[in-house]
Design a protein around this motif. Sequence first.
Motif, PDB file in Angstrom:
ATOM      1  N   ILE A 234       0.909  -0.828   0.400  1.00 24.99           N
ATOM      2  CA  ILE A 234      -0.342  -0.026   0.153  1.00 24.99           C
ATOM      3  C   ILE A 234       0.972   1.402  -0.012  1.00 24.99           C
ATOM      4  CG2 ILE A 234      -1.660   1.166   1.614  1.00 24.99           C
ATOM      5  CD1 ILE A 234      -2.614  -1.284   2.423  1.00 24.99           C
ATOM      6  N   GLU A 235       1.962   1.107   0.628  1.00 24.49           N
ATOM      7  CA  GLU A 235       2.489   2.221   0.688  1.00 24.49           C
ATOM      8  C   GLU A 235       3.460   2.370  -0.764  1.00 24.49           C
ATOM      9  OE1 GLU A 235       7.506   3.643   2.701  1.00 24.49           O
ATOM     10  OE2 GLU A 235       5.262   2.723   4.645  1.00 24.49           O
ATOM     11  N   ALA A 236       3.499   1.331  -0.926  1.00 20.91           N
ATOM     12  CA  ALA A 236       5.016   1.378  -1.968  1.00 20.91           C
ATOM     13  C   ALA A 236       3.770   2.215  -3.315  1.00 20.91           C
ATOM     14  CB  ALA A 236       5.204   0.528  -2.807  1.00 20.91           C
ATOM     15  N   PHE A 237       2.745   1.641  -3.417  1.00 17.50           N
ATOM     16  CA  PHE A 237       1.384   2.071  -4.853  1.00 17.50           C
ATOM     17  C   PHE A 237       1.316   3.546  -4.895  1.00 17.50           C
ATOM     18  CE2 PHE A 237       2.025  -2.341  -5.891  1.00 17.50           C
ATOM     19  CZ  PHE A 237       2.170  -2.359  -7.020  1.00 17.50           C
ATOM     20  N   ALA A 238       1.081   3.725  -3.177  1.00 17.00           N
ATOM     21  CA  ALA A 238       0.768   5.261  -2.410  1.00 17.00           C
ATOM     22  C   ALA A 238      -0.584   5.370  -3.103  1.00 17.00           C
ATOM     23  CB  ALA A 238       1.107   6.212  -2.965  1.00 17.00           C
ATOM     24  N   ASP A 239      -0.580   6.884  -3.555  1.00 12.93           N
ATOM     25  CA  ASP A 239      -2.295   7.109  -4.873  1.00 12.93           C
ATOM     26  C   ASP A 239      -2.828   6.265  -4.927  1.00 12.93           C
ATOM     27  OD1 ASP A 239      -0.909   7.604  -6.390  1.00 12.93           O
ATOM     28  OD2 ASP A 239      -1.670  10.364  -6.089  1.00 12.93           O
TER      29      ASP A 239
ATOM     30  N   PHE B  56       3.597  -8.982 -14.039  1.00  9.06           N
ATOM     31  CA  PHE B  56       2.474  -8.015 -12.631  1.00  9.06           C
ATOM     32  C   PHE B  56       3.026  -7.106 -12.240  1.00  9.06           C
ATOM     33  CE2 PHE B  56       1.758 -13.392 -13.336  1.00  9.06           C
ATOM     34  CZ  PHE B  56       0.956 -13.459 -12.825  1.00  9.06           C
ATOM     35  N   ASP B  57       2.461  -6.249 -12.445  1.00  8.12           N
ATOM     36  CA  ASP B  57       2.184  -5.070 -10.967  1.00  8.12           C
ATOM     37  C   ASP B  57       3.218  -5.106  -9.613  1.00  8.12           C
ATOM     38  OD1 ASP B  57       1.579  -3.571 -13.116  1.00  8.12           O
ATOM     39  OD2 ASP B  57      -0.182  -4.212 -12.557  1.00  8.12           O
ATOM     40  N   LEU B  58       2.485  -6.193  -9.231  1.00 10.44           N
ATOM     41  CA  LEU B  58       2.719  -6.752  -7.401  1.00 10.44           C
ATOM     42  C   LEU B  58       2.989  -7.879  -7.408  1.00 10.44           C
ATOM     43  CD1 LEU B  58       2.801  -5.973  -4.360  1.00 10.44           C
ATOM     44  CD2 LEU B  58       0.589  -6.000  -4.342  1.00 10.44           C
ATOM     45  N   VAL B  59       4.077  -8.580  -7.014  1.00 12.23           N
ATOM     46  CA  VAL B  59       3.965  -9.918  -6.816  1.00 12.23           C
ATOM     47  C   VAL B  59       4.309 -10.391  -4.516  1.00 12.23           C
ATOM     48  CG1 VAL B  59       6.009 -12.603  -7.081  1.00 12.23           C
ATOM     49  CG2 VAL B  59       4.962 -10.712  -9.479  1.00 12.23           C
ATOM     50  N   LEU B  60       3.797 -11.054  -5.048  1.00 16.80           N
ATOM     51  CA  LEU B  60       3.608 -10.906  -3.191  1.00 16.80           C
ATOM     52  C   LEU B  60       3.750 -12.640  -2.877  1.00 16.80           C
ATOM     53  CD1 LEU B  60       0.327  -9.537  -2.138  1.00 16.80           C
ATOM     54  CD2 LEU B  60       2.249  -8.620  -1.541  1.00 16.80           C
ATOM     55  N   SER B  61       4.803 -13.429  -1.755  1.00 20.22           N
ATOM     56  CA  SER B  61       5.051 -14.283  -1.607  1.00 20.22           C
ATOM     57  C   SER B  61       4.831 -14.473  -0.060  1.00 20.22           C
ATOM     58  CB  SER B  61       5.741 -15.071  -2.629  1.00 20.22           C
ATOM     59  OG  SER B  61       5.890 -16.552  -1.822  1.00 20.22           O
ATOM     60  N   ASN B  62       4.884 -15.214   0.877  1.00 20.85           N
ATOM     61  CA  ASN B  62       4.899 -16.193   2.079  1.00 20.85           C
ATOM     62  C   ASN B  62       5.042 -17.543   1.750  1.00 20.85           C
ATOM     63  OD1 ASN B  62       5.425 -16.645   4.643  1.00 20.85           O
ATOM     64  ND2 ASN B  62       3.475 -16.648   5.248  1.00 20.85           N
TER      65      ASN B  62
ATOM     66  N   ALA C  71      -2.995   2.085  -8.187  1.00 20.71           N
ATOM     67  CA  ALA C  71      -3.611   0.270  -7.417  1.00 20.71           C
ATOM     68  C   ALA C  71      -2.887  -0.210  -9.058  1.00 20.71           C
ATOM     69  CB  ALA C  71      -4.947   0.716  -7.541  1.00 20.71           C
ATOM     70  N   PRO C  72      -2.383  -1.801  -8.197  1.00 15.95           N
ATOM     71  CA  PRO C  72      -1.748  -2.305  -9.250  1.00 15.95           C
ATOM     72  C   PRO C  72      -2.824  -2.721 -10.204  1.00 15.95           C
ATOM     73  CG  PRO C  72      -1.958  -3.881  -7.084  1.00 15.95           C
ATOM     74  CD  PRO C  72      -2.225  -1.842  -6.876  1.00 15.95           C
ATOM     75  N   ALA C  73      -2.545  -3.417 -11.500  1.00 14.42           N
ATOM     76  CA  ALA C  73      -3.471  -3.633 -12.186  1.00 14.42           C
ATOM     77  C   ALA C  73      -3.468  -5.184 -11.716  1.00 14.42           C
ATOM     78  CB  ALA C  73      -3.453  -3.043 -13.742  1.00 14.42           C
ATOM     79  N   ARG C  74      -2.305  -6.110 -11.825  1.00 13.76           N
ATOM     80  CA  ARG C  74      -2.687  -7.147 -12.104  1.00 13.76           C
ATOM     81  C   ARG C  74      -1.526  -8.081 -10.687  1.00 13.76           C
ATOM     82  NH1 ARG C  74      -0.114 -10.963 -15.913  1.00 13.76           N
ATOM     83  NH2 ARG C  74      -1.994 -12.190 -15.706  1.00 13.76           N
ATOM     84  N   ILE C  75      -1.695  -8.815 -10.157  1.00 10.47           N
ATOM     85  CA  ILE C  75      -1.130  -9.166  -8.728  1.00 10.47           C
ATOM     86  C   ILE C  75      -1.043 -11.112  -8.848  1.00 10.47           C
ATOM     87  CG2 ILE C  75      -1.069  -9.669  -6.210  1.00 10.47           C
ATOM     88  CD1 ILE C  75      -2.935  -6.835  -6.034  1.00 10.47           C
TER      89      ILE C  75
END
Length: 279
Positions: free
Chosen positions: A102-107, A181-187, A109-113
């Motif tokens: 959220i901090e990184a994208f600020a105002d 992707f605009d955002l890749v997440l992983s745990n 939004a990513p289109a694809r995650i």
Amino acid sequence: MGSVADALRDAARALDGVSTSPRLDAELLMAHALGASRSDMLLRHARDDAPAAFGPFLEQRLTGKPVSQITGFHEFYGLPLKVTPDVLTPRPDTETLIEAAIEAFADRAPARILDCGTGTGALLLAALSVWPKTQGIGIERSPAALAVACENAKATGMSNRSVMQAGDWTQDTWRNGLGRFDLVLSNPPYVETHDPDLAPDVRDHEPAEALFAGKDGLDDYRILVPVLPELLAPGGIAVIEIGSRQADAVTAIGEKSGLSAAMYRDLGNNPRALLFRAA
């Protein structure tokens, strides 16, 4: 057993040597036994007779079984998610990844995650709840975990914006057809195979394939991080969970792959996430 208030007091004492949060565990189990929310239980039911179902729930917790597996659900980033023994219970510390994104994208939004190793679907569904026009894919190698993720997507009303699909990053072809992707997440798994500090309720009750990653806990980072440049769209970021002592080692893996990293701490002030960008 007496009143709800009395039963909670006694249960918290009994759980003191089993849990790091004995009172909270007792309250969650009592709320589940009553079929009420925790706040409603505390406000409206403290003087009621404790329900008979509470005793068996408490006995299960005393054996070390996680609360989430007793109740069958766990809340993550405000979302109630189904939990089974086939998935890792999402931790509050993992919410650090969502806050970093959220901090990184600020105002904007990513289109694809993309969520790599989605498990319950927690990270992807939390991100989609933040950005209501965003689409996402969650990949998972465990068929049983994938079924849980699909159920959670439907239950949270986000199955129309998410695709949960089979995928295993240890296989060479896992990226075929995914795109960027605009955002890749992983745990990813990051526990050392013989970690003496791993809590018994985690070690004995949660899926080993979601926990362990070799002698130094870095095996999955060595596979996943180097392919991030191929997965990220221009200006995209990846946010990856890490163990509290792994920031330097995983940062080094990223730098060798042409990525710069910023570290984020969890609420306990422990290193918890790395945010990668193309250097």
